[in-house]
Design an enzyme around this catalytic site. Structure first.
Site, short mmCIF file in Angstrom:
data_model
loop_
_atom_site.label_atom_id
_atom_site.label_comp_id
_atom_site.label_asym_id
_atom_site.label_seq_id
_atom_site.Cartn_x
_atom_site.Cartn_y
_atom_site.Cartn_z
N GLN A 1 0.83 -1.21 0.00
CA GLN A 1 0.00 0.00 0.00
C GLN A 1 0.87 1.26 0.00
OE1 GLN A 1 -1.98 0.53 3.76
NE2 GLN A 1 -3.53 1.91 2.95
N GLY A 2 0.82 2.03 -1.08
CA GLY A 2 1.63 3.25 -1.19
C GLY A 2 0.80 4.50 -0.99
N SER B 1 1.24 6.68 2.36
CA SER B 1 2.00 7.67 3.14
C SER B 1 3.27 8.11 2.42
CB SER B 1 2.40 7.07 4.49
OG SER B 1 1.28 6.57 5.15
N GLU C 1 -9.73 -0.79 6.30
CA GLU C 1 -8.49 -1.06 7.02
C GLU C 1 -8.74 -0.99 8.53
OE1 GLU C 1 -5.15 1.35 5.82
OE2 GLU C 1 -3.79 0.34 7.20
N ASN D 1 -4.11 7.31 16.66
CA ASN D 1 -5.24 7.43 17.58
C ASN D 1 -5.76 8.87 17.67
OD1 ASN D 1 -5.26 4.74 18.16
ND2 ASN D 1 -5.12 4.97 20.38
N GLU D 2 -4.84 9.83 17.55
CA GLU D 2 -5.28 11.24 17.62
C GLU D 2 -6.22 11.53 16.44
OE1 GLU D 2 -2.02 10.31 17.91
OE2 GLU D 2 -1.95 10.59 20.08
C1 LIG Z 1 4.44 -0.11 11.24
C2 LIG Z 1 3.82 0.83 10.28
C3 LIG Z 1 3.32 0.35 9.07
C4 LIG Z 1 2.79 1.23 8.13
N1 LIG Z 1 2.38 0.72 6.93
C5 LIG Z 1 1.96 1.58 5.97
C6 LIG Z 1 1.69 1.10 4.65
O1 LIG Z 1 1.80 -0.10 4.36
N2 LIG Z 1 1.32 1.99 3.72
C7 LIG Z 1 1.17 3.33 3.98
O2 LIG Z 1 0.80 4.07 3.09
N3 LIG Z 1 1.45 3.80 5.23
C8 LIG Z 1 1.83 2.98 6.21
N4 LIG Z 1 2.13 3.46 7.46
C9 LIG Z 1 2.09 4.89 7.68
C10 LIG Z 1 1.00 5.38 8.64
O3 LIG Z 1 -0.25 5.40 8.02
C11 LIG Z 1 1.44 6.78 9.11
O4 LIG Z 1 2.63 6.60 9.87
C12 LIG Z 1 0.40 7.44 9.96
O5 LIG Z 1 -0.71 7.82 9.19
C13 LIG Z 1 0.96 8.70 10.68
O6 LIG Z 1 1.59 9.54 9.78
P1 LIG Z 1 3.06 10.08 10.06
O7 LIG Z 1 3.94 8.93 10.38
O8 LIG Z 1 3.44 10.96 8.90
O9 LIG Z 1 2.96 10.96 11.39
P2 LIG Z 1 2.45 12.46 11.50
O10 LIG Z 1 1.23 12.63 10.68
O11 LIG Z 1 3.59 13.37 11.24
O12 LIG Z 1 2.03 12.53 13.01
C14 LIG Z 1 2.98 12.73 14.07
C15 LIG Z 1 2.21 12.91 15.37
O13 LIG Z 1 1.38 14.08 15.29
C16 LIG Z 1 0.02 13.77 15.54
N5 LIG Z 1 -0.85 14.55 14.66
C17 LIG Z 1 -0.66 14.80 13.33
N6 LIG Z 1 -1.69 15.53 12.84
C18 LIG Z 1 -2.54 15.74 13.88
C19 LIG Z 1 -3.78 16.40 14.01
N7 LIG Z 1 -4.38 17.00 12.97
N8 LIG Z 1 -4.40 16.41 15.22
C20 LIG Z 1 -3.83 15.80 16.29
N9 LIG Z 1 -2.62 15.15 16.23
C21 LIG Z 1 -2.00 15.12 15.05
C22 LIG Z 1 -0.11 12.28 15.19
O14 LIG Z 1 -1.19 11.70 15.87
C23 LIG Z 1 1.26 11.75 15.65
O15 LIG Z 1 1.22 11.50 17.03
C24 LIG Z 1 2.67 2.61 8.43
C25 LIG Z 1 3.14 3.09 9.65
C26 LIG Z 1 3.72 2.23 10.56
C27 LIG Z 1 4.24 2.78 11.84
#
Ligand SMILES: Cc1cc2nc3c(=O)[nH]c(=O)nc-3n(C[C@H](O)[C@H](O)[C@H](O)COP(=O)(O)OP(=O)(O)OC[C@H]3O[C@@H](n4cnc5c(N)ncnc54)[C@H](O)[C@@H]3O)c2cc1C
Length: 402
Positions: free
Chosen positions: A128-129, A131, A246, A388-389
Site C-alpha cells: 500500500q503506497g 504515506s 483497514e 489514535n489522535e
Molecule cells: C508499522 C507501520 C506500518 C505502516 N504501513 C503503511 C503502509 O503499508 N502503507 C502506507 O501508506 N502507510 C503505512 N504506514 C504509515 C502510517 O499510516 C502513518 O505513519 C500514519 O498515518 C501517521 O503519519 P506520520 O507517520 O506521517 O505521522 P504524523 O502525521 O507526522 O504525526 C505525528 C504525530 O502528530 C500527531 N498529529 C498529526 N496531525 C494531527 C492532528 N491533525 N491532530 C492531532 N494530532 C495530530 C499524530 O497523531 C502523531 O502523534 C505505516 C506506519 C507504521 C508505523
C-alpha cells in the site's frame, strides 16, 4: 442487535472448527509460526491462503458478484473468531482485505477479471503506497506525481512506511494527477508494477529488529492507464473507503480475547517471585480483567458494525472507534505479557525468523521469547491506519457531531 446465534450459525461454527482441526497445520499456528509483526511473513500467510483458496473460503469478505462466499456478517465473525481460537496466522491483508474490496466496488469488469483471480491464487502480493514524508496524518498533502502520457501514467515521488514492499510485486498508490485542483480532488488511485526500472525499495528496520516497513522510491515509473481505478481525481473517495475497511474490515476482538485467555492460563504457572504464581498477583490479575472487559466491549462494538453491514449499510466511522480501542488494547495485552514473563521477557531475540527449520532456542519459553519483540512492535498499532489522535478527531466530528 440480536446476539443469539441461530442453529444455522452454530452448525456453521462446527463446520469451521472441524475444518480448522483438519486443515490448519501445526507449523502455521501462531506460537509455532510466531512473527512479532502485525502481518504474518508471506511464507506463512501464503501457505494458509492456499489452503483457504482450495477450500473456497478465501474471499469471505468479498461481495458475491466478485466471487465472495456469500456468508452473512455473523458467519464472517464466527469464522474470524474460530481462526483466532485455533491460532491461525493472518492472511495477506493488503491484497485480500484492502485492495480487493476497492476493485469490487470501483473497478471495471475488465479490471475485476484481470486483478481479482491473481489476488486469490496468490500470484500477486500487493503493498500500500499511501504515506509519504510529511504526508501521513495529512495524507491529502501527498506530492508523488502521476503524469498522463498517452496510454500511460509516469510516476515520480517517494512513499514511506510501505509494509512488505520488499515482498510485493505490486503496489497500489495514491498519486497527484492534478496539481491545480483542491488537495483531495487532485488525487488518483493507480496500480503499479514493482518489478520495473525506477522502483527502489529501501528497508526501514523497526525497534524490535524486524524488517516490515520500507521506503519506496518511484523514479519515472510507468503504468498503463487502464491501471487507474475509478476516474482521475477519485483517489480520495477510494482511499476513504479503503481506510474504513483497514480500520474495521476485520474483527480485532477475537484475537485479543484469545491472547488474553492465553495470558490468564500462563499466569497460573509463571512465578510471582514470592513463592506463588502470577495468578495470585492481585494487581496483575485486576489489570488483566480490566483489559478483558474492554476487549469484550470492543467485541460488542464490532458486532454492532456487523449488524450494520447485515442491513446493507456501510461500516461507517464506528470503525475508527474499533481501530482506536483495538490498538490500545493490543498494546496493553503485549505490555502485560512483558510483565508476566519478568526478566525472561526482557531478552530481545534479534534473530529472524523465530520459526522454521532452525528457530532460535528460547532462553526460557517461546512465549517469553516473543514478549519483547511483540511489545516493541505493537507500539505501531496506534500509528498505522491513522493515528489514535486522528481517530479521535474523526469520532468527535462524525460520531459525536462535535
Ligand atoms: C508499522 C507501520 C506500518 C505502516 N504501513 C503503511 C503502509 O503499508 N502503507 C502506507 O501508506 N502507510 C503505512 N504506514 C504509515 C502510517 O499510516 C502513518 O505513519 C500514519 O498515518 C501517521 O503519519 P506520520 O507517520 O506521517 O505521522 P504524523 O502525521 O507526522 O504525526 C505525528 C504525530 O502528530 C500527531 N498529529 C498529526 N496531525 C494531527 C492532528 N491533525 N491532530 C492531532 N494530532 C495530530 C499524530 O497523531 C502523531 O502523534 C505505516 C506506519 C507504521 C508505523
Amino acid at each position: 442487535m440480536d446476539l443469539t446465534f441461530t442453529p444455522q450459525d452454530e452448525a456453521f461454527r462446527k463446520e469451521v472448527r472441524a475444518f480448522l482441526d483438519a486443515s490448519l497445520p501445526a507449523h502455521l499456528r501462531d506460537g509455532t509460526a510466531a512473527t512479532p509483526g502485525v502481518f504474518a511473513e508471506p511464507d506463512i500467510s501464503r501457505e494458509w491462503q492456499r489452503i483457504l483458496f482450495e477450500k473456497g473460503w478465501l474471499p469471505y469478505n468479498w461481495p458475491v458478484d466478485c466471487g465472495g462466499t456469500g456468508w452473512t456478517p455473523v458467519q464472517r465473525y464466527i469464522f474470524e473468531k474460530e481462526c483466532a481460537l485455533a491460532d491461525a496466522p493472518s492472511l495477506p491483508v493488503l491484497s485480500l482485505k484492502l485492495l480487493a474490496p476497492v476493485i469490487c466496488r470501483f473497478g471495471t469488469d475488465e479490471q475485476k477479471a484481470r486483478i481479482l483471480p491473481r489476488i486469490l491464487d496468490g500470484s500477486d502480493y500487493w503493498c500500500q503506497g499511501f504515506s509519504e514524508p510529511g504526508s501521513g496524518s495529512d495524507l491529502a498533502s501527498l506530492k508523488t506525481r502521476g503524469e498522463r502520457r498517452g496510454d500511460t501514467y509516469v510516476i515520480n515521488g517517494r512513499k514511506l512506511w510501505t509494509t512488505h514492499a520488499h515482498h510485493a510485486n505490486k503496489i497500489f498508490c495514491l498519486v497527484r494527477t492534478d496539481a491545480s485542483a483542491k488537495a483531495q480532488a487532485g488525487i488518483s488511485f493507480l496500480l503499479v508494477d514493482m518489478d520495473q526500472p525506477g522502483v527502489e525499495v529501501r528497508p526501514i528496520i523497526g525497534l524490535a529488529g524486524d524488517h516490515e516497513v520500507n521506503e519506496v522510491y518511484l523514479d519515472d515509473v510507468v503504468t498503463p492507464a487502464d491501471n487507474l481505478i475509478g476516474e482521475e481525481g477519485m483517489g480520495w473517495t477510494i482511499a476513504k473507503f479503503l481506510l474504513e475497511n483497514e480500520r474495521g474490515g476485520s474483527c480485532h476482538a477475537p484475537k485479543l480475547l484469545s491472547d488474553i485467555a492465553k495470558l490468564r492460563a500462563a499466569a497460573s504457572s509463571e512465578p510471582n517471585g514470592d513463592g506463588g504464581s502470577m495468578a495470585q498477583d492481585a494487581s496483575f490479575m485486576s489489570e488483566l480483567a480490566r483489559i478483558e472487559l474492554t476487549a469484550q466491549a470492543l467485541e460488542m462494538t464490532e458486532l454492532r458494525v456487523l449488524a450494520q453491514l447485515a442491513k446493507g449499510l456501510p461500516p461507517g466511522p464506528q470503525t475508527s472507534l474499533a481501530k482506536m480501542v483495538a490498538s490500545t488494547v493490543r498494546q496493553q495485552v503485549d505490555g502485560l505479557a512483558m510483565r508476566l514473563y519478568g526478566y525472561a521477557g526482557l531478552a530481545l531475540e534479534r534473530q529472524r525468523p523465530l520459526y522454521g527449520a532452525n528457530p532460535p532456542e528460547p532462553l526460557y519459553k517461546k512465549a517469553a521469547q516473543l514478549a519483547a519483540p511483540r511489545y516493541l512492535n505493537s507500539l505501531a498499532w496506534t500509528i498505522f491506519g491513522g493515528t489514535n489522535e486522528i481517530q479521535r478527531t474523526i469520532i468527535a466530528k462524525t460520531v459525536l457531531g462535535l
